[in-house]
Enzyme design. Structure first.
Site, short mmCIF file in Angstrom:
data_model
loop_
_atom_site.label_atom_id
_atom_site.label_comp_id
_atom_site.label_asym_id
_atom_site.label_seq_id
_atom_site.Cartn_x
_atom_site.Cartn_y
_atom_site.Cartn_z
CB SER A 49 11.34 133.79 49.57
OG SER A 49 12.20 133.48 50.64
N GLY A 239 14.88 131.54 51.19
CA GLY A 239 15.42 131.95 49.91
C GLY A 239 14.57 131.45 48.76
N GLY A 241 13.78 129.83 44.69
CA GLY A 241 14.25 128.82 43.75
C GLY A 241 14.16 127.39 44.25
CB CYS A 267 11.75 129.21 53.96
SG CYS A 267 10.84 129.42 52.42
CG LEU A 268 16.47 127.46 49.95
CD1 LEU A 268 15.85 126.51 48.92
CD2 LEU A 268 17.24 128.57 49.24
CD GLN A 271 12.15 124.13 50.24
OE1 GLN A 271 12.91 124.43 49.32
NE2 GLN A 271 10.97 124.70 50.41
CG ASN A 309 7.27 133.27 49.91
OD1 ASN A 309 6.82 132.79 48.87
ND2 ASN A 309 8.24 134.15 49.93
CG PHE A 312 10.67 123.85 45.21
CD1 PHE A 312 10.93 122.86 44.27
CD2 PHE A 312 10.71 125.17 44.79
CE1 PHE A 312 11.22 123.17 42.96
CE2 PHE A 312 10.99 125.51 43.48
CZ PHE A 312 11.24 124.50 42.55
CG HIS A 351 8.73 132.88 56.18
ND1 HIS A 351 9.90 133.55 55.90
CD2 HIS A 351 8.48 132.12 55.09
CE1 HIS A 351 10.33 133.23 54.68
NE2 HIS A 351 9.47 132.35 54.18
CD GLU A 353 10.30 135.50 58.80
OE1 GLU A 353 9.84 135.78 57.69
OE2 GLU A 353 10.54 134.32 59.16
#
Length: 382
Positions: A49, A239, A241, A267-268, A271, A309, A312, A351, A353
């Site tokens: 990430s 991930g 970006g 996370c990603l 989104q 982390n 976005f 996260h 984890e």
């Protein structure tokens, strides 16, 4: 203290920090962010990430416990660079295999120490995350500034398919034990297909430890190929970006939702689930990076300390009628969790984890197992 060569960190606005080079020599550029975690620098460096990001650690002493071959969160180091205040003279840990500088040099990570990270953090907090460059082994300000200003920024950048695995693989490792190390996964009750958008190993370990047989697929894998594997559930990983350019993933997720396949995103992945459900995402001023972020579970009222982390976030004002908020940040009120009300799908921005970090949100993995067992009823609002 060894005689380290000079290094510079230069921001795109022209701010210059002078320090020493403690890693590989050369020039690296990316989005400069700050992380407030006190531990876990090796896990942070190997978190996909952080691709194309230069990580500033706000805790002043970094490197105390050295590095070891067990604390990787992926197969490589993805952070574009590392910025720290103080490098300890000694390494003290029974697990240490090498010092942080030796590790950074071996893995080609450009890093700078000896700068005022408090000043840098205030700049990033007030002005927002910005492009920057580290030049290690020389002190050419013009060269570093040019590299910083050449970085295009993460908005619009699809990095998930860049860091993703290139081929499908199975995962059979469970969580770490003090005496035994990483244990083998046993008692597989569910078959989960995990999309690798930059997945952290500990996510896979925690799923495996809970009885999931894991098939990990590349980011651009079509939904039809995944459905042919007849999974009990689909996991959407973390991930790097911008999520909006990941049209291949959004299209696949929509197919899973239409089929009623249980889906869990982190996370990603959170989104992407939101985008596939009709919501929108936005670029944050400086993002959330750390292991001490308070988040409220809106269903239980419980306050959780979480690892974060991301740069976005999902726009809470864009949620459609069939998508509800489940968690919010108590730092800035940003949306941290969502759940579909019509199909068995939910996600979390942080996260769970927590590698590194607290374990308060690990119950979300159990919720995923629950919806694979019970279906959509498990996600209806109490």
């Amino acid at each position: 203290m060894p005689n380290y060569p000079p290094a510079l960190l230069v921001l795109a606005d022209g701010t210059v920090f002078r320090g020493i080079a403690i890693g590989a020599t050369g020039v690296t550029s990316g989005e400069v962010v700050f992380n407030t975690a006190m531990t876990g620098y090796q896990e942070i460096l190997t978190d996909p990430s952080y691709s194309r990001q230069i990580v500033t650690l706000t805790y002043p002493h970094i490197g105390n416990v050295g590095c070891n071959p067990e604390d990787f969160e992926s197969s490589a180091n993805y952070a574009a660079g590392l910025v720290i205040r103080d490098l300890p003279l000694l390494v003290s840990s029974w697990r240490a295999a090498e010092s942080l500088p030796d590790y950074l040099k071996k893995h080609g990570v450009v890093a700078i120490a000896g700068i005022d990270t408090r000043k840098l953090t205030r700049i990033l907090r007030d002005k927002g995350a910005q492009a920057g460059a580290i030049i290690a082994g020389e002190a050419d300000e013009a060269k570093a500034l040019a590299a910083a200003r050449a970085f295009p920024g993460l908005a619009g950048m699809d990095l998930a398919k860049v860091v993703s695995a290139k081929a499908t693989f199975t995962w059979e490792q469970a969580e770490w034990d003090l005496e035994k190390g990483y244990e083998a996964a046993t008692d597989s009750r569910f078959h989960v297909v995990a999309y690798d958008f930059g997945v952290k190993y500990n996510i896979l370990r925690m799923l495996a430890a809970r009885g999931c047989k894991l098939t990990v697929v590349p980011a651009e894998t079509p939904a039809a190929e995944v459905l042919a594997l007849k999974p009990d559930g689909v996991f959407l990983s973390n991930g790097p970006g911008d999520p909006e350019p990941c049209s291949y993933a959004i299209e696949a997720i929509r197919e899973f939702l239409s089929k009623g396949v249980p889906v869990f995103g982190i996370c990603l992945g959170h989104q992407l689930l939101a985008l596939a459900s009709g919501a929108k995402t936005l670029k944050m001023k400086f993002g959330h990076h750390g292991a001490n972020h308070p988040v409220k579970d809106l269903d239980s009222g419980q306050v959780l300390i979480t690892s974060q982390n991301h740069g976005f976030a999902v726009d809470p004002d864009s949620l459609p009628a069939n998508l509800r908020a489940t968690h919010v940040s108590l730092f800035d009120g940003s949306l941290q969790g969502i759940a579909r009300t019509d199909v068995p799908a939910f996600s979390f921005q942080g996260h769970p984890e927590a590698s590194p970090g607290p374990h308060d949100v690990a119950y979300l993995f159990d919720r995923f197992l629950d919806i694979m067992t019970r279906g959509v009823a498990a996600l209806q609002k109490p």
